[in-house]
Design an enzyme around this catalytic site. Structure first.
Site, PDB file in Angstrom:
ATOM      1  N   HIS A 111       0.829  -1.216   0.000  1.00 36.84           N
ATOM      2  CA  HIS A 111       0.000   0.000   0.000  1.00 36.84           C
ATOM      3  C   HIS A 111       0.858   1.258   0.000  1.00 36.84           C
ATOM      4  O   HIS A 111       0.502   2.272   0.606  1.00 36.84           O
ATOM      5  CB  HIS A 111      -0.927   0.004   1.220  1.00 36.84           C
ATOM      6  CG  HIS A 111      -2.266  -0.609   0.940  1.00 36.84           C
ATOM      7  ND1 HIS A 111      -3.182  -0.011   0.106  1.00 36.84           N
ATOM      8  CD2 HIS A 111      -2.827  -1.764   1.360  1.00 36.84           C
ATOM      9  CE1 HIS A 111      -4.255  -0.773   0.041  1.00 36.84           C
ATOM     10  NE2 HIS A 111      -4.068  -1.845   0.783  1.00 36.84           N
ATOM     11  N   SER A 112       1.994   1.197  -0.688  1.00 32.52           N
ATOM     12  CA  SER A 112       2.977   2.275  -0.619  1.00 32.52           C
ATOM     13  C   SER A 112       2.531   3.593  -1.254  1.00 32.52           C
ATOM     14  O   SER A 112       2.032   3.636  -2.376  1.00 32.52           O
ATOM     15  CB  SER A 112       4.246   1.775  -1.302  1.00 32.52           C
ATOM     16  OG  SER A 112       5.060   2.843  -1.690  1.00 32.52           O
ATOM     17  N   ASN A 113       2.791   4.696  -0.508  1.00 31.99           N
ATOM     18  CA  ASN A 113       2.585   6.050  -1.058  1.00 31.99           C
ATOM     19  C   ASN A 113       3.608   6.327  -2.155  1.00 31.99           C
ATOM     20  O   ASN A 113       3.334   7.030  -3.107  1.00 31.99           O
ATOM     21  CB  ASN A 113       2.789   7.116   0.023  1.00 31.99           C
ATOM     22  CG  ASN A 113       1.874   6.920   1.201  1.00 31.99           C
ATOM     23  OD1 ASN A 113       0.697   6.649   1.025  1.00 31.99           O
ATOM     24  ND2 ASN A 113       2.408   7.040   2.401  1.00 31.99           N
ATOM     25  N   LEU A 148       4.807   4.283  -4.300  1.00 30.40           N
ATOM     26  CA  LEU A 148       4.371   3.689  -5.571  1.00 30.40           C
ATOM     27  C   LEU A 148       3.274   4.521  -6.226  1.00 30.40           C
ATOM     28  O   LEU A 148       3.231   4.649  -7.446  1.00 30.40           O
ATOM     29  CB  LEU A 148       3.918   2.236  -5.360  1.00 30.40           C
ATOM     30  CG  LEU A 148       5.027   1.244  -4.978  1.00 30.40           C
ATOM     31  CD1 LEU A 148       4.451  -0.147  -4.762  1.00 30.40           C
ATOM     32  CD2 LEU A 148       6.135   1.202  -6.025  1.00 30.40           C
TER      33      LEU A 148
END
Ligand code: PLP
Length: 349
Positions: A75-77, A79
């Site tokens: 759930h990376s910001n 990315l």
């Protein structure tokens, strides 16, 4: 100094606003608190990665890349921001994400994962130990297909990314001098460390006397994060060609406000609710909640003087709030959270 001659693609709406938090200041009965709104950088849902990506995508364009390969958490910001930057300049993006098992694909798409999907990112999910090999494999496949991939490593915490936060400091100095303000402390969340490295270089280069405090996102201990940031500072000074003396003692890290990376905790949930209730300001449950919990705790412990002025750096990430709806609601109602380690965390296996 090479800062002004580095390749750069404009992606951010700068300067970001600098605002006072009077209700939080009153509630904590401590120093005067301000916020620098890097959640409003204007790319996708905003955040600190936009400033880094201006220089990183500048480098990618200079090398005539036509697609991006990068990796991070499910759930990376990072990315989300990297996907938005790549799409904006007309490149495809290939993501390698960590998950509880290879090929993890949840039933419900939410938070940043939904944004990655909507941006048409190509995604592979693997266990953390397979990340490095999968990134290289993906780049090799793309090359074999005749493409020119550019790999973005360390969530942008490499010297060109650090340049983005040295540049942030020039912006901050201009804003504070116009307002006649002088900050004694800057509190922010440190993850891969690039933001902290840039902030410390800026604070030292301008002789501000400002103490930069980094509260970890939970991926590393203080003993691990301090030398990591210090080394990144030295590499970045060389890259930007700046002559600034920075010691290990300038790297201030607190590691007790996050628990594990991405874990839902009462402390972080309290920080999110407090800022939403007092200031109508939404933090994120993974990063900014940790440094706000740190700021709140330091105020309650009397670590700051009443005449001090403290700047909180909002680094973005609020798109992740929705993926944490269950524990955030439970903590808000004083109930036991259905989970604290996220279902998408590699710590679940
Ligand atoms: C990535 C991120 C950070 C950490 O920044 P680093 O430069 O990796 O240390 C902090 N806050 C948010 C919201 C982030 O997405």
């Amino acid at each position: 100094m090479k800062l002004n001659s580095l390749p750069r693609i404009r992606l951010a709406n700068l300067p970001t606003p600098l605002q006072e938090l009077p209700n939080l200041t009153r509630a904590l009965k401590g120093p005067r608190i301000f916020v620098k709104r890097d959640d409003l950088t204007g790319l996708a849902f905003g955040g600190n990665k936009t400033r880094k990506l201006e220089y990183l995508m500048g480098e990618a364009a200079e090398q005539k890349a036509d697609c991006i390969v990068t990796h991070a958490g499910f759930h990376s910001n990072w990315l989300t921001q990297a996907a938005a930057a790549a799409r904006k300049v007309g490149m495809k993006i290939f993501m390698v994400k960590t998950g509880p098992h290879d090929g993890y694909d949840p039933e419900e798409y939410d938070g940043n994962h939904l944004l990655h999907f909507l941006a048409g990112a190509s995604m592979k999910v693997v266990r953390p130990e397979k990340i490095a090999a999968t990134v290289e494999e993906t780049a090799a496949e793309l090359k074999a297909a005749g493409l020119r991939p550019f790999i973005l490593r360390e969530m942008g915490s490499t010297p060109p990314g650090v340049a983005g936060y040295v540049n942030f400091f020039i912006e901050l100095v201009a804003q504070t001098s116009n307002l006649g303000l002088c900050f004694d402390y800057l509190v922010h969340t440190t993850g891969a460390g690039g933001t902290q490295a840039g902030l410390i270089i800026g604070a030292k280069a301008f002789h501000t006397g400002m103490k930069v405090i980094g509260s970890t996102s939970g991926s590393r201990t203080k003993a691990e994060q301090t030398p990591r940031v210090f080394n990144l500072i030295q590499d970045s000074l060389q890259f930007i060609d700046m002559d600034v003396k920075v010691g290990m003692e300038d790297v201030v890290v607190y590691d007790q406000y996050a628990d594990g990376y991405g874990y839902a905790t009462e402390k972080k949930a309290e920080a999110v609710r407090m800022l939403a209730e007092l200031e109508g300001l939404f933090l994120d449950p993974v990063y900014t909640a940790s440094s706000m919990a740190c700021l709140i705790d330091l105020c309650r412990k009397g670590a700051f003087k009443k005449e001090n002025t403290v700047l909180f750096l909002h680094t973005g990430g609020s798109a992740a709030l929705f993926a944490y709806k269950e524990p955030l609601r439970a903590f808000g109602e004083g109930k036991k959270a259905p989970w604290t380690i996220p279902p998408w965390s590699p710590d679940r296996h």
